[in-house]
Every structure is written in C-alpha cells, then in structure tokens.
Scaffold this motif. Sequence first.
Motif, PDB file in Angstrom:
ATOM      1  N   TYR A  49       0.832  -1.204   0.000  1.00 31.23           N
ATOM      2  CA  TYR A  49       0.000   0.000   0.000  1.00 31.23           C
ATOM      3  C   TYR A  49       0.868   1.257   0.000  1.00 31.23           C
ATOM      4  O   TYR A  49       0.625   2.208  -0.749  1.00 31.23           O
ATOM      5  CB  TYR A  49      -0.896  -0.029   1.236  1.00 31.23           C
ATOM      6  CG  TYR A  49      -1.852   1.130   1.388  1.00 31.23           C
ATOM      7  CD1 TYR A  49      -2.620   1.581   0.322  1.00 31.23           C
ATOM      8  CD2 TYR A  49      -2.004   1.752   2.632  1.00 31.23           C
ATOM      9  CE1 TYR A  49      -3.522   2.630   0.486  1.00 31.23           C
ATOM     10  CE2 TYR A  49      -2.900   2.789   2.806  1.00 31.23           C
ATOM     11  CZ  TYR A  49      -3.654   3.221   1.736  1.00 31.23           C
ATOM     12  OH  TYR A  49      -4.540   4.259   1.909  1.00 31.23           O
ATOM     13  N   ALA A  55      -5.664   2.742  -4.218  1.00 31.79           N
ATOM     14  CA  ALA A  55      -6.398   2.572  -2.975  1.00 31.79           C
ATOM     15  C   ALA A  55      -5.952   1.297  -2.275  1.00 31.79           C
ATOM     16  O   ALA A  55      -5.386   0.396  -2.892  1.00 31.79           O
ATOM     17  CB  ALA A  55      -7.901   2.520  -3.270  1.00 31.79           C
ATOM     18  N   TYR A  56      -6.213   1.228  -0.988  1.00 36.51           N
ATOM     19  CA  TYR A  56      -5.825   0.053  -0.210  1.00 36.51           C
ATOM     20  C   TYR A  56      -6.550  -1.184  -0.729  1.00 36.51           C
ATOM     21  O   TYR A  56      -7.782  -1.242  -0.750  1.00 36.51           O
ATOM     22  CB  TYR A  56      -6.148   0.264   1.267  1.00 36.51           C
ATOM     23  CG  TYR A  56      -5.765  -0.918   2.136  1.00 36.51           C
ATOM     24  CD1 TYR A  56      -4.478  -1.037   2.640  1.00 36.51           C
ATOM     25  CD2 TYR A  56      -6.696  -1.906   2.443  1.00 36.51           C
ATOM     26  CE1 TYR A  56      -4.112  -2.117   3.429  1.00 36.51           C
ATOM     27  CE2 TYR A  56      -6.349  -2.994   3.234  1.00 36.51           C
ATOM     28  CZ  TYR A  56      -5.055  -3.090   3.725  1.00 36.51           C
ATOM     29  OH  TYR A  56      -4.692  -4.164   4.496  1.00 36.51           O
ATOM     30  N   TYR A 209      -1.605  -0.979   8.304  1.00 34.06           N
ATOM     31  CA  TYR A 209      -2.821  -0.508   7.657  1.00 34.06           C
ATOM     32  C   TYR A 209      -3.763  -1.706   7.509  1.00 34.06           C
ATOM     33  O   TYR A 209      -3.319  -2.842   7.300  1.00 34.06           O
ATOM     34  CB  TYR A 209      -2.515   0.059   6.271  1.00 34.06           C
ATOM     35  CG  TYR A 209      -1.899   1.443   6.284  1.00 34.06           C
ATOM     36  CD1 TYR A 209      -2.636   2.557   6.683  1.00 34.06           C
ATOM     37  CD2 TYR A 209      -0.582   1.643   5.869  1.00 34.06           C
ATOM     38  CE1 TYR A 209      -2.078   3.825   6.682  1.00 34.06           C
ATOM     39  CE2 TYR A 209      -0.010   2.910   5.857  1.00 34.06           C
ATOM     40  CZ  TYR A 209      -0.762   4.004   6.262  1.00 34.06           C
ATOM     41  OH  TYR A 209      -0.207   5.269   6.250  1.00 34.06           O
ATOM     42  N   ASP A 213      -8.904   0.508   8.706  1.00 31.96           N
ATOM     43  CA  ASP A 213      -8.141   1.709   9.057  1.00 31.96           C
ATOM     44  C   ASP A 213      -6.961   1.868   8.105  1.00 31.96           C
ATOM     45  O   ASP A 213      -5.885   1.318   8.343  1.00 31.96           O
ATOM     46  CB  ASP A 213      -7.649   1.602  10.504  1.00 31.96           C
ATOM     47  CG  ASP A 213      -6.855   2.825  10.943  1.00 31.96           C
ATOM     48  OD1 ASP A 213      -6.846   3.827  10.209  1.00 31.96           O
ATOM     49  OD2 ASP A 213      -6.234   2.757  12.029  1.00 31.96           O
ATOM     50  N   HIS A 214      -7.175   2.572   7.007  1.00 29.75           N
ATOM     51  CA  HIS A 214      -6.090   2.772   6.040  1.00 29.75           C
ATOM     52  C   HIS A 214      -5.964   4.232   5.603  1.00 29.75           C
ATOM     53  O   HIS A 214      -5.596   4.521   4.465  1.00 29.75           O
ATOM     54  CB  HIS A 214      -6.285   1.858   4.820  1.00 29.75           C
ATOM     55  CG  HIS A 214      -7.626   1.978   4.163  1.00 29.75           C
ATOM     56  ND1 HIS A 214      -8.669   1.144   4.463  1.00 29.75           N
ATOM     57  CD2 HIS A 214      -8.079   2.848   3.223  1.00 29.75           C
ATOM     58  CE1 HIS A 214      -9.718   1.471   3.736  1.00 29.75           C
ATOM     59  NE2 HIS A 214      -9.393   2.513   2.980  1.00 29.75           N
ATOM     60  N   VAL A 215      -6.269   5.143   6.510  1.00 29.92           N
ATOM     61  CA  VAL A 215      -6.061   6.556   6.238  1.00 29.92           C
ATOM     62  C   VAL A 215      -4.564   6.834   6.223  1.00 29.92           C
ATOM     63  O   VAL A 215      -3.861   6.552   7.203  1.00 29.92           O
ATOM     64  CB  VAL A 215      -6.749   7.444   7.293  1.00 29.92           C
ATOM     65  CG1 VAL A 215      -6.433   8.915   7.031  1.00 29.92           C
ATOM     66  CG2 VAL A 215      -8.254   7.211   7.286  1.00 29.92           C
ATOM     67  N   LYS A 216      -4.054   7.351   5.128  1.00 25.61           N
ATOM     68  CA  LYS A 216      -2.617   7.567   4.985  1.00 25.61           C
ATOM     69  C   LYS A 216      -2.144   8.712   5.882  1.00 25.61           C
ATOM     70  O   LYS A 216      -2.743   9.781   5.903  1.00 25.61           O
ATOM     71  CB  LYS A 216      -2.270   7.901   3.533  1.00 25.61           C
ATOM     72  CG  LYS A 216      -2.492   6.765   2.552  1.00 25.61           C
ATOM     73  CD  LYS A 216      -2.092   7.184   1.148  1.00 25.61           C
ATOM     74  CE  LYS A 216      -2.282   6.048   0.151  1.00 25.61           C
ATOM     75  NZ  LYS A 216      -1.892   6.438  -1.224  1.00 25.61           N
ATOM     76  N   THR A 217      -1.067   8.459   6.613  1.00 31.37           N
ATOM     77  CA  THR A 217      -0.395   9.515   7.362  1.00 31.37           C
ATOM     78  C   THR A 217       1.100   9.404   7.104  1.00 31.37           C
ATOM     79  O   THR A 217       1.613   8.310   6.816  1.00 31.37           O
ATOM     80  CB  THR A 217      -0.649   9.403   8.879  1.00 31.37           C
ATOM     81  OG1 THR A 217      -0.028   8.207   9.382  1.00 31.37           O
ATOM     82  CG2 THR A 217      -2.147   9.360   9.191  1.00 31.37           C
ATOM     83  N   ARG A 220       2.924   7.030   9.628  1.00 29.45           N
ATOM     84  CA  ARG A 220       2.644   5.609   9.427  1.00 29.45           C
ATOM     85  C   ARG A 220       3.341   5.095   8.169  1.00 29.45           C
ATOM     86  O   ARG A 220       3.884   3.990   8.169  1.00 29.45           O
ATOM     87  CB  ARG A 220       1.131   5.418   9.305  1.00 29.45           C
ATOM     88  CG  ARG A 220       0.632   4.070   9.794  1.00 29.45           C
ATOM     89  CD  ARG A 220      -0.852   4.122   9.953  1.00 29.45           C
ATOM     90  NE  ARG A 220      -1.411   2.816  10.282  1.00 29.45           N
ATOM     91  CZ  ARG A 220      -2.720   2.593  10.378  1.00 29.45           C
ATOM     92  NH1 ARG A 220      -3.569   3.579  10.162  1.00 29.45           N
ATOM     93  NH2 ARG A 220      -3.173   1.390  10.676  1.00 29.45           N
TER      94      ARG A 220
END
Length: 267
Positions: A49, A55-56, A209, A213-217, A220
């Motif tokens: 990812y 997208a994830y 991820y 819960d796969h909101v990119k930061t 992370r």
Amino acid sequence: MEVDKLKEYITSYSLNNCVRGSQGYTRVLMQLFGFLGHGKSSLINSCKYVLGDKAYTPCAQAAPADGGLTMERRAYPLTDTITMVDNRGCSTMNSFEMGEVYAQLGNFLPLNEQVEWTKEYEDMICQLEDADVEPNFTDFIVPIFVYSARKDVADKEVEEMKTIFKNCRDLTGIYPIIVLTNKTSGNFSRLRDIFEGLGAEEILAVENYTEEDHVKTRGRHMQFLKLIHKVLEDVNFRMQEERNPRKERAERKKFLLKFVHNRDTKQ
C-alpha cells in the motif's frame, strides 16, 4: 530521508548498483517468519500500500488476531528487485516446526505452494532433493521476525528465541530484523527490552494498515518505508564482500541437514 525520497530509493533499487555489482543475485527476498496470527500478512499489505499509488487493496489474506491463515509460502513482489515472502507461521517453537521454518528461510521450499510440516529426517531429505532439481541460489535472503505487541513473551520462549535468532543468522548471514506489529495495543517498551536482550540489532514497531483503518499519514508511511530501507542497508553492507550464491546455498543446505539430524538424534 523524506517519504518521497525513501520511496524513490526503494522503487529504483537495483542489486547491479552494489559496490561489486549483483554477484549473481537477482532479487532481494524479505522473508517473514514467526508465530501464527502475529500480522505477517497485514505487514505485506501495508508495504504494498505504501509503495503503490492506488487505494488500499489487501493482497495477502490476513487472519484474526489469534488465528493464522497462511498455510503456504506465498511471494508478493514490491518492486522488480524486492519481494516479500509470507512464510507459513509456527504454532510453537519446537524443533520440528523450526526445522520447517529454516527450510523456508533457506529457500528450499517452493514459493506459492502448500507447506507441509515434516517429522522425519527422510522427509526433509526428500524435500531437499526436490529443491535440487531446480535450485534457487539467486535470491539474497533477509530474515524478518514478526511479533505482535498484543502478545506477551513467555519465559520459556525467551531462550528458544535466542537460539532461533542465532540459527537464522548462521543460516542467512543476517541477524533477523524484529518487527513488532500492533505497536499501540500492547507493551511495546517491554518487548523491545526483551528483544534487545536477545541480541536484536534492529527493532521496528509498526501499526499495520487494514481494510478498516487505512487513512494515509506521513508517520505511518515512514514506519514501513524505514523497514524496507533497513533491509536494503543490510543487503548493501553484505554485498561489499565478495560472494558466491551457489556456495552460500550449499552452506545453508549443510546447516539444515545438520539441524534436522541433531534434532532427530535427540528425539
């Protein structure tokens, strides 16, 4: 390095650019091993990812926290040069299961096929003979031990792990990189102290991820990029020496045969 620079370095990495060239290697194999249900598959999904632009999309099937679904040795390419391998996990660290784990780490079992635990010396000999039909000696192996911070390390496991990590170093030439998953859900500090006491040279903590819960930061993303970068640093360091892939495979085979012979003799 920043995220974009790290990502560019990883995706453009080539063994041909090492000090002595590729020396016959064609691929870096990030070999994940450890207990069932500790996050190996989710770690692979996270790395793919982070390196992708889509997208994830989970590629490796992750299991529930106490489960473990991988019953085969499955390969997942990250780049043209780097591949992650989701090896079949062990339920205990007894000598029978560890013999099979070493066979996977040593690259003696085929990729993308079912892994059956063997219990006899003759069975292991048959596996090794099958592997010699089309021997794989062009993969540069980097062992990565995955352990969930949600779990505690039993006292009896500490000495077992110390022996296992030394064996992994003797087998591959590299001390396993320790990856602690679920870093916000357990006692990371205690686990780090335990693994440092066992001689671990690199310990990284990640929060995988997931589909939920796969909101990119940035932070992370950096966890997984740093892991892959550490792997490549190990490769670059070892590739400064003159190497012979065929001879190294032969040495791995000797190690495995000796381990299984000693194991069965004790039994």
